[in-house]
Design an enzyme around this catalytic site. Structure first.
Site, mmCIF file in Angstrom:
data_model
loop_
_atom_site.group_PDB
_atom_site.id
_atom_site.type_symbol
_atom_site.label_atom_id
_atom_site.label_comp_id
_atom_site.label_asym_id
_atom_site.label_seq_id
_atom_site.Cartn_x
_atom_site.Cartn_y
_atom_site.Cartn_z
ATOM 1 N N CYS A 1 5.150 4.017 3.239
ATOM 2 C CA CYS A 1 5.512 3.304 4.471
ATOM 3 C C CYS A 1 6.586 2.231 4.243
ATOM 4 C CB CYS A 1 4.261 2.739 5.121
ATOM 5 S SG CYS A 1 4.501 2.456 6.882
ATOM 6 N N HIS B 1 -0.442 6.387 4.852
ATOM 7 C CA HIS B 1 -0.959 5.127 4.354
ATOM 8 C C HIS B 1 -2.319 5.248 3.695
ATOM 9 C CE1 HIS B 1 0.878 1.338 4.675
ATOM 10 N NE2 HIS B 1 1.389 1.569 5.864
HETATM 11 N N1 GLN Z 1 7.154 -2.556 8.686
HETATM 12 C C1 GLN Z 1 7.263 -1.155 8.678
HETATM 13 C C2 GLN Z 1 7.129 -0.481 10.030
HETATM 14 O O1 GLN Z 1 6.364 -0.913 10.883
HETATM 15 C C3 GLN Z 1 6.261 -0.603 7.705
HETATM 16 C C4 GLN Z 1 4.861 -0.929 8.097
HETATM 17 C C5 GLN Z 1 3.880 -0.384 7.149
HETATM 18 O O2 GLN Z 1 4.069 -0.377 5.931
HETATM 19 N N2 GLN Z 1 2.783 0.051 7.737
HETATM 20 O O3 GLN Z 1 7.796 0.502 10.265
#
Ligand code: GLN
Length: 252
Positions: free
Chosen positions: A93, A189
């Site tokens: 992510c 994730h």
């Molecule tokens: N900040 C990034 C997004 O929202 C990644 C978020 C995350 O790692 N869940 O796209």
């Protein structure tokens, strides 16, 4: 035999328990009698990439991502050399986005490492859902969970998989993640590896071969339980189609 796993910035990048992936690497090595050392690299610390076999770069909020970006600049060239030399990386992510050229949020542009030729742009509607992929790397589906505001455009890179159910890189490209050399970069994730032991073993095997030569490999493990869990989730979505951008509101 022994593998050393570098966990980059666990103090900043550990959304939804990305740390579980470290445990999975470690356990699946130990179950085969292979030693595993985990080296947490905290923000601001130096990294000796030559001592690492696997790097985990987890996810973080936009704020944390920006902080990490500052630290990553100092190690950019070493990180790139490690990747080009076949070093194994799992980037999740925010970590995935940071490997690219930039992540453009509503208010600013966070510069990335430019290790991958990809860009990410924020959109107000977050893409949150369970996700199922078919990856050419595996004969079983990859299952997981995604939650991102960024849309990632991967240009000519090879995707990690085709979205069977969920959003993926942009919500409408039909693809998820990137595979480049021994890097898997993905929006999946949390416990990606415990849910998908085939992905864990793929990365471990590559790290072993890089360190110990082409004959190094992994004994199979009795993964009945893991496979049952994986196919249960995949089965839950087997009659659904991947979600198009237009239907996001309905599903979130
Ligand atoms: N900040 C990034 C997004 O929202 C990644 C978020 C995350 O790692 N869940 O796209």
């Amino acid at each position: 035999m022994k593998l050393t796993i570098g966990h980059l910035y666990p103090d900043l990048l550990n959304l939804y328990g990305d740390r579980g992936n470290i445990q999975c690497f470690r356990k699946r090595l130990e179950w085969r009698g292979i030693d595993a050392e985990v080296v947490p690299v905290l923000s601001g610390e130096k990294i000796d990439f030559s001592s690492l076999d696997i790097v985990l770069l987890g996810g973080g909020s936009d704020r944390e991502q920006e902080l990490v970006c500052g630290y990553l600049k100092d190690i950019r060239d070493d990180f790139q050399n490690y990747v080009e030399d076949g070093g194994v990386v799992l980037a999740v992510c925010g970590g995935y986005q940071l490997l690219g050229k930039y992540y453009k949020t509503q208010t600013k542009t966070i510069e990335g490492l430019s290790i991958l030729d990809i860009t990410t742009e924020w959109e107000p509607q977050r893409l949150v859902n369970n996700i199922v992929l078919n990856s050419p790397l595996f004969d079983t589906p990859v299952v997981g969970f995604e939650n991102h505001g960024g849309r990632t455009y991967i240009g000519n890179h090879t995707p990690f998989g085709k979205v069977f159910f969920g959003f993926g890189n942009t919500g409408d490209s039909g693809y998820e993640g990137v595979v480049y050399k021994n890097v898997i970069a993905t929006y999946l994730h949390g416990p990606l590896l415990p849910k998908n032991p085939q992905v864990c073993d793929y990365l471990l095997e590559r790290a072993l071969k890089r360190r110990y030569g082409p004959d190094a490999g992994l004994e199979p493990l009795p993964d009945e339980m893991e496979h049952r869990a994986n196919s249960y989730i995949a089965g839950r979505y087997s009659d659904k189609k991947y979600i198009l951008k237009e239907t996001i509101k309905k599903h979130t």
